[in-house]
Structure formats: structure tokens, C-alpha cells
Design an enzyme around this catalytic site. Structure first.
Site, mmCIF file in Angstrom:
data_model
loop_
_atom_site.group_PDB
_atom_site.id
_atom_site.type_symbol
_atom_site.label_atom_id
_atom_site.label_comp_id
_atom_site.label_asym_id
_atom_site.label_seq_id
_atom_site.Cartn_x
_atom_site.Cartn_y
_atom_site.Cartn_z
ATOM 1 N N THR A 350 -11.057 7.252 22.285
ATOM 2 C CA THR A 350 -10.166 6.583 23.236
ATOM 3 C C THR A 350 -10.492 7.051 24.650
ATOM 4 O O THR A 350 -10.742 8.239 24.869
ATOM 5 C CB THR A 350 -8.679 6.867 22.907
ATOM 6 O OG1 THR A 350 -7.857 6.193 23.854
ATOM 7 C CG2 THR A 350 -8.359 8.348 22.925
ATOM 8 N N HIS A 403 -5.228 19.826 11.203
ATOM 9 C CA HIS A 403 -5.510 21.205 10.812
ATOM 10 C C HIS A 403 -5.410 21.406 9.295
ATOM 11 O O HIS A 403 -5.834 22.444 8.767
ATOM 12 C CB HIS A 403 -4.537 22.149 11.527
ATOM 13 C CG HIS A 403 -5.083 23.520 11.748
ATOM 14 N ND1 HIS A 403 -6.263 23.966 11.197
ATOM 15 C CD2 HIS A 403 -4.591 24.572 12.468
ATOM 16 C CE1 HIS A 403 -6.479 25.220 11.558
ATOM 17 N NE2 HIS A 403 -5.476 25.605 12.340
#
Length: 432
Positions: A350, A403
Site C-alpha cells: 500500500t 506475530h
């Protein structure tokens, strides 16, 4: 009579909102003609007619939510365009006129008698519940009865009959209109009471289905994924020099400009090959390691953010990437994206820098586990390896990652590898 239904749209899409009717009641259509534009969570799609004929009824209005299988209109295969489907026969019309004339005389006689006699309970009820000159209105007995039941003033009913006769359906329509007016009054009253909450003028605009979906999914990602962001900066001196040196020849050879996005796309693909967990996703208790590189490129449109996908970016050269990004961007702006253009991406890029963003933490595009954020290019004074100071075009990069799959060490190394490939892009261009 045939029905127009909401068809199967895509595996993950089961509902939508009527954005715009492309036909109206009485229109003649052919099989395959688009009849309505439907707004879904991802794109706008047109629903086509399965039959030829005339639209006799539209069952859903613009703004209504619909699901797959819902009937939204009806088609008469033998109908004539613009024809009135409910014209009474001449014989029935004459009969109605005689009956109405008789009713008028009867009503007149009752009014005369009422001066001499005490009105009955039902007449008292009629007089109190309908305060109008109903005697002057041409209406069928059934219409008058329905008006009394709904407490509708016949003088305020707009008849559809060309001769001005009020029918029961006209009374029903007036009742609905009256109900809507009351709702609007209530809404206006509520809005007025809410004004004190802000103590300033406000405007309330309904969120589009796509904006509601974007909001819902972004919140879900932040609740479901263990999202972290790591940052770095990249010196784009060599990328800008290479673009300047090859600009004219590239356009002559490929018919497209050599932009920044192809460099970033190829750099991301190179880094994903070295750090495959950033090209994976979680499915239940399993990791799905993707052996393909379908890169989503976020595009801002008037209706919200969409992420069309550049398929097999590893197999495309720089020109191929630039052409595909250009085509997808144009389709997004023209609202021509198809479902397949948006599905199956493995990683997203992006570019907030196009709007002047210096730094941001991009949100994951679930079920992907990585997204790279590009930012504004700014000239900054940089200390070089020989301790000299030079002005360099610098960009901050942000990598958001899940994560649960990717450790911090791997995320940092991935971003450093993207930086290295961009700062030495000549080999990248040759490989691409």
C-alpha cells in the site's frame, strides 16, 4: 409471469445492496440485459435478465439489502411495453359507475335524514374519525370502508383512476404515505434531540455496504491477529537514477512508463522467496505456505479502499507488472473490477505516499500475514559511509506482520532485504 432473482455472486458473497435500477416498470427487456446494479462487499456487479419481456413489478427499492435467491422483479413474457396491466374492462367500469352513483344518492339521502334523526353509533364514529368532505369524493364502498378502518381522509387521497375514482388500493397507498411521514417526523425529532449532543449542525450519511465491510474487517484483524509493525528507511537514489536513464527507451519498447510500483513489487517478491513465512496464512491449526506470488496493490477509490491482485508477479517482467498495475488501477477507478481481480492475494503493498503520508502502520489484509507500507519521498541530509553528508531521496518503509506466524527477527530481516534490493536495483531490473 417470470421472476428476476439475485444470482450466485461468488463463493464468499451471499448478499448485497440495490445500488441502482437500470430499468423501470413497463420497460421492455431482452434476455441478458442488465436490469440492476448491485453493491457487494467488494465490487459492484450487474444482474442480468434471464427472460425477455416487460417489467411488470419491481419488488426491491434502491438501498434495500438483498440476499442470493431473493426475487427483486417480475417479468411478463407476453406483455407490451408501457401497457397498463390493471385496466378495468368497459363493462366492469360501467357497473362501478352505476354503483358509485347509487352510493352518492344513498349518502345524500342519509345526510338529509341525519338532520331529523339522531345518528347511529357507527355514523358518529365515521364523523369523528374522518374529518373531511368525503361525500364530495367519488369512491367505491370498499374504499370508503377501508378509509374508515385506517382513519384516512378521502379528500387527501390521490386516485390513480383517470376518472378520479378512489379505490381501496389508493387508500392503502395513502396510509403508507402517512406512515412514512410520521416516521420522518420521528426521525427529525430524534435528530433535533441529538443535535444537543454536538451543539452544532451535523449531517448523517448512511455508510455504504463496502465501507461497512471494510470497517468490520479491519477491526476483526486487529482483534484476531497479533499485529506488529517494524520500520526502516530506503535510499531511492539509484531507483530514481535508473528510472531517469531508462525512461524513454522503456516507453518506446513497452508502451508504458517505468514507475516505482514495479520496483517495490519485484523487491517484495525477492524478499518473500527468502522469507516464505510472510507469504503464508493460518488455517485452523495449520500453516499454509504459498508457493505463488500474487501481490495485492491497494487502490483508493471514491467508494473506499480496494486491493486488486497482480497474479504471478514473479513471472512478470517490469513492463508486465507496470501494465497489470495500470490496468487494475483503471478498472478500480471505473468500478469495473471483477470478483476474480480481488481474490487470492498472498501479500499486499500500500502506498500512502501518494497522499503525502510520511509514516503509518498499515493494517493487515486478512488472511494475509504481511503488508508493506510505502510513504512520501523526501530529500534529507544523510551521513554517508565516508562521513560526508549528502542530500538523498529517502522513504520510510513500514512492514506490519502477524506475530503468530512471523517472529520479529524474520520481519526485520525481510524489510532489510527489501531495502537492499531497492538500493541496488540494477540486478533486480535484469532479473525481472
Amino acid at each position: 409471469m417470470k421472476e428476476i432473482k439475485i444470482p450466485e455472486l461468488a463463493e464468499s458473497i451471499t448478499e448485497g445492496t440495490i445500488a441502482e435500477w437500470l430499468v423501470k416498470k413497463g420497460d421492455k427487456i431482452e434476455k441478458g440485459d442488465p436490469v440492476v446494479e448491485l453493491e457487494t462487499d467488494k465490487v459492484n456487479v450487474e444482474v442480468n435478465a434471464d427472460y425477455a419481456g416487460v417489467i411488470t413489478e419491481i419488488l426491491k427499492e434502491e438501498g434495500d439489502d438483498v440476499e442470493v435467491g431473493d426475487v427483486i422483479a417480475k417479468v411478463d413474457e407476453n406483455g407490451e411495453a408501457g401497457g397498463d396491466q390493471e385496466e378495468p374492462k368497459a363493462e366492469e367500469a360501467s357497473k362501478e359507475e352505476k354503483q358509485e352513483s347509487s352510493n352518492k344518492e344513498s349518502d345524500s339521502q342519509k345526510e338529509s335524514d341525519s338532520e331529523k334523526e339522531e345518528p347511529s353509533k357507527s355514523e358518529k364514529k365515521d364523523s369523528s374519525s374522518i374529518k373531511s368532505k368525503n361525500g364530495d369524493v367519488i369512491a367505491s364502498p370498499a374504499a370508503r370502508k377501508r378509509a374508515r378502518e385506517l382513519n384516512i381522509d378521502l379528500s387527501e387521497v390521490s386516485p390513480r383512476d383517470p376518472l378520479g375514482r378512489v379505490r381501496p388500493e389508493d387508500v392503502e397507498a395513502a396510509a403508507k404515505g402517512s406512515s412514512k411521514k410520521e416516521e420522518k417526523k420521528t426521525e427529525k425529532k430524534e435528530a433535533t434531540s441529538q443535535k444537543t449532543e454536538f451543539d452544532k449542525p451535523v449531517e448523517r450519511v448512511k455508510m455504504s455496504r463496502r465501507r461497512q465491510t471494510i470497517a468490520k474487517r479491519l477491526v476483526e484483524v486487529q482483534h484476531e491477529a497479533a499485529m506488529l509493525t517494524t520500520f526502516n528507511e530506503v535510499d531511492l537514489t539509484n531507483v530514481m537514477k535508473l528510472r531517469s536513464d531508462r525512461k524513454e527507451k522503456f516507453i518506446e519498447k513497452h508502451g508504458v512508463k517505468l514507475g516505482f510500483m514495479s520496483f517495490f513489487t519485484k523487491a517484495v517478491v525477492g524478499a518473500l522467496k527468502e522469507f516464505p513465512l510472510l507469504n503464508a496464512e493460518i488455517q485452523g491449526n495449520e500453516l499454509v505456505l504459498k508457493k505463488f506470488y500474487d501481490i495485492g496493490i491497494a487502490v483508493s477509490t471514491d467508494d473506499g479502499l480496494v486491493v486488486p491482485v497482480v497474479r504471478d508477479a514473479d513471472r512478470l517482467d517490469f513492463a508486465g507488472v507496470e501494465k497489470e498495475i495500470g490496468n487494475l488501477g483503471k478498472k478500480a477507478r471505473d468500478k469495473k473490477l471483477a470478483m476474480e481481480d480481488l481474490q487470492g492475494g498472498s501479500f499486499t503493498i500500500t502506498n500512502g505516499g501518494t497522499f503525502g503520508s510520511m509514516l503509518s502502520t498499515p493494517i493487515l489484509n486478512a488472511p494475509q500475514v504481511g503488508i508493506l507500507g510505502m510513504h512520501n519521498i523526501q530529500k534529507r541530509a544523510m551521513v554517508m559511509p565516508d562521513d560526508s553528508i549528502e542530500v538523498r531521496p529517502m522513504m520510510y518503509l513500514a512492514l506490519s506482520y502477524d506475530h503468530r506466524i512471523v517472529d520479529g527477527k524474520e520481519a526485520v530481516q525481510f524489510l532489510v532485504r527489501v531495502k537492499e534490493l531497492l538500493e541496488d536495483p540494477y540486478d533486480l531490473l535484469l532479473e525481472g
